[in-house]
Design an enzyme around this catalytic site. Structure first.
Site, mmCIF file in Angstrom:
data_model
loop_
_atom_site.group_PDB
_atom_site.id
_atom_site.type_symbol
_atom_site.label_atom_id
_atom_site.label_comp_id
_atom_site.label_asym_id
_atom_site.label_seq_id
_atom_site.Cartn_x
_atom_site.Cartn_y
_atom_site.Cartn_z
ATOM 1 N N HIS A 121 0.244 -1.327 -0.191
ATOM 2 C CA HIS A 121 -0.253 0.473 0.014
ATOM 3 C C HIS A 121 1.080 0.972 0.351
ATOM 4 C CE1 HIS A 121 -2.649 2.789 2.237
ATOM 5 N NE2 HIS A 121 -3.702 1.693 1.558
ATOM 6 N N ASP A 198 2.758 -3.865 8.413
ATOM 7 C CA ASP A 198 1.978 -3.327 7.686
ATOM 8 C C ASP A 198 1.047 -4.042 8.495
ATOM 9 O OD1 ASP A 198 -0.155 -1.563 7.003
ATOM 10 O OD2 ASP A 198 0.467 -1.297 5.451
ATOM 11 N N GLN A 201 -4.431 -4.469 7.234
ATOM 12 C CA GLN A 201 -5.642 -5.398 6.809
ATOM 13 C C GLN A 201 -5.753 -6.571 7.749
ATOM 14 O OE1 GLN A 201 -7.448 -4.743 5.374
ATOM 15 N NE2 GLN A 201 -7.326 -2.896 3.592
ATOM 16 N N LYS A 224 -10.261 -0.385 10.783
ATOM 17 C CA LYS A 224 -10.857 -1.069 9.996
ATOM 18 C C LYS A 224 -10.884 -2.253 10.918
ATOM 19 C CE LYS A 224 -6.972 0.024 6.000
ATOM 20 N NZ LYS A 224 -7.912 0.854 5.675
ATOM 21 N N CYS A 362 -4.559 2.575 -3.715
ATOM 22 C CA CYS A 362 -3.430 2.868 -3.099
ATOM 23 C C CYS A 362 -2.590 2.096 -3.160
ATOM 24 C CB CYS A 362 -3.348 3.400 -1.210
ATOM 25 S SG CYS A 362 -4.409 4.516 -1.624
HETATM 26 N N1 C6P Z 1 -6.363 0.810 2.821
HETATM 27 C C1 C6P Z 1 -8.283 0.404 1.414
HETATM 28 O O1 C6P Z 1 -8.871 0.674 1.026
HETATM 29 P P1 C6P Z 1 -5.077 4.306 6.976
HETATM 30 O O2 C6P Z 1 -5.721 4.676 6.055
HETATM 31 O O3 C6P Z 1 -3.685 5.245 8.212
HETATM 32 O O4 C6P Z 1 -5.908 3.306 8.182
HETATM 33 O O5 C6P Z 1 -4.410 2.400 6.313
HETATM 34 C C2 C6P Z 1 -3.266 2.739 5.818
HETATM 35 C C3 C6P Z 1 -3.257 1.347 4.566
HETATM 36 C C4 C6P Z 1 -2.298 0.795 5.283
HETATM 37 N N2 C6P Z 1 -1.430 -0.240 4.927
HETATM 38 C C5 C6P Z 1 -2.289 -1.273 4.078
HETATM 39 C C6 C6P Z 1 -2.446 -2.851 3.724
HETATM 40 C C7 C6P Z 1 -4.049 -0.692 3.814
HETATM 41 O O6 C6P Z 1 -5.094 -1.198 3.593
HETATM 42 C C8 C6P Z 1 -4.175 0.638 3.736
HETATM 43 C C9 C6P Z 1 -5.642 1.130 3.330
HETATM 44 C C10 C6P Z 1 -7.785 1.001 2.607
HETATM 45 O O7 C6P Z 1 -7.841 -0.692 1.202
HETATM 46 C C11 C6P Z 1 -7.835 2.575 2.543
HETATM 47 S S1 C6P Z 1 -6.757 2.962 1.291
#
Ligand code: C6P
Length: 405
Positions: A121, A198, A201, A224, A362
């Site tokens: 991401h 990370d 998910q 999430k 992203c």
């Molecule tokens: N992915 C998706 O629709 P934040 O925005 O900081 O809460 O998370 C960022 C992020 C980092 N790593 C992974 C693997 C992610 O999936 C995400 C967020 C969302 O896939 C929003 S772009």
């Protein structure tokens, strides 16, 4: 676990969209909130609202206790050795930026390596590009296979004695597969590098144990996993957090302040300058309690089964392409329908009450690797049922008919 009963605990899911019952299949972007979490935040604002670590009055003490209890709950939730290894952040993105700016910028020099993959991401990619720009370190990519995954042999070949950081998503937000984090930790450690994971998910769906995974840093996004937006977590090994400098300076992160310089509190508080995300942390504590009461193993099994149920039927739809391997899919399916643009698919599905995500998620590098501009993604969580999947399938078939005409 009974998903239909769990669904009742999420007030937002009771509504109709375009005259259909709402089928929310976008939890990978942000999950819905159960009534317990909404009530916990409300209760905080109605009864306990005050700043933390400052006031000695009753509300200040209550707020501070609740905030710090949340840290303990997070530590327990991910198997950290101590709550002092838990830093509250705004989300996974802020947590990754903290590791990159505070840890990696200090340890990386000219020619050192940061190892990652094109699956990442942007939040686990651009911060490392910035480190490389600032320090002269190089980004080395683990080669991806045609389905977007990588092999552990290729990780082994990519990590060298010059590698300072290896970083990976525990679960990909596009492919939905879990990466071999424990094996990657072994490889990184053998070469003297740290492993940054990370977990944005994975934490909502899988039982995470940072000590078992043997990772050095692990990041989470609260929103999430049923908590409010604006709260996230950086787990870091105590020794690493202790050696790191804060990147934000101001109220409450300091110890002694002089005319020319100041000293900091210990970790994790030195990283939480200013008024922290108190209501978010309290909501996160309730979200953790909620998920733990249902059971992470039960949630994982439910999400796996539902994803399999959806995938089996989606594979029956002519000209529907599913990305990534079928094995080990954790709660999401990324796909394209014929030549229809993913945004068009999502727009038509919405008219049947079905919410999915479309776009590059992203993950522009992965999109390029898969040779697509955008994809559609259905993601499933503990409140989704087979009826939701059936509605998705019905709406997908209607979408196909619509674009044939
Ligand atoms: N992915 C998706 O629709 P934040 O925005 O900081 O809460 O998370 C960022 C992020 C980092 N790593 C992974 C693997 C992610 O999936 C995400 C967020 C969302 O896939 C929003 S772009």
């Amino acid at each position: 676990m009974n998903a239909a009963e769990i669904r009742e605990l999420f007030p937002i899911l009771g509504q109709r969209v375009h005259n259909y019952p709402l089928v929310y299949l976008d939890s990978a972007a942000s999950a819905q909130k159960p009534i317990q979490v909404i009530e916990a935040v409300r209760q905080y604002y109605e009864c306990d609202n005050a700043n933390v670590h400052r006031g000695v009055h009753t509300l200040g003490i209550r707020a501070t206790e609740a905030y710090e209890e949340s840290r303990v709950a997070v530590a327990h939730f991910i198997g950290a050795s101590s709550e002092r290894e838990i830093v509250f952040t705004r989300g996974a993105t802020t947590a990754l930026n903290l590791v990159a700016s505070s840890y990696a910028q200090t340890v990386c020099g000219e020619g050192d390596e940061i190892v990652l993959s094109e699956m990442e991401h942007h939040s686990n990619l651009i911060p490392w590009q910035q480190v490389a720009k600032a320090t002269g370190a190089v980004l080395k990519y683990i080669p991806l296979q045609s389905d977007g995954t990588f092999s552990i042999e290729d990780v082994e070949k990519t990590v060298t004695n010059r590698t300072k950081v290896v970083t990976v998503s525990h679960v990909s937000n596009v492919l939905g597969i879990a990466n071999p984090v424990k094996q990657m930790a072994d490889i990184a450690h053998k070469k003297g590098a740290v492993l940054v994971v990370d977990g944005a998910q994975s934490a909502p769906h899988l039982k995470v144990d940072v000590r078992e995974l043997d990772c050095d840093f692990y990041v989470i996004s609260g929103h999430k996993m049923c908590a409010p937006t604006g709260i996230g977590v950086l787990y870091g090994r105590k020794a690493l957090l202790e050696q790191m400098e804060p990147i934000e300076f101001g109220g409450e992160m300091m110890d002694h302040v002089g005319l020319q310089k100041a000293t900091w509190k210990e970790a994790p508080w030195k990283f939480e300058g200013g008024t922290p995300i108190i209501a978010g942390a309290i909501g996160l504590r309730m979200a953790i309690r909620f998920l733990e009461q249902i059971g992470l193993d039960e949630i994982a099994e439910h999400d796996r089964q539902l994803t399999r149920y959806a995938e089996e039927q989606m594979r029956e739809i002519d000209q529907l392409t599913i990305y990534g391997p079928s094995d080990g899919r954790v709660g999401l399916i990324t796909f394209n329908l014929d030549q229809v643009h993913a945004h068009d698919v999502a727009t038509v599905l919405d008219t049947y009450g079905v919410a999915i995500r479309s776009g590059h998620h992203c993950c522009q590098l992965l999109m390029r690797h898969l040779d697509v501009g955008s994809t559609a993604r259905a993601s499933f969580y503990l409140y989704n049922t087979e009826a939701d999947v059936d509605q998705l399938l019905f709406a997908l078939k209607k979408t196909k008919e619509y674009f044939k005409e």
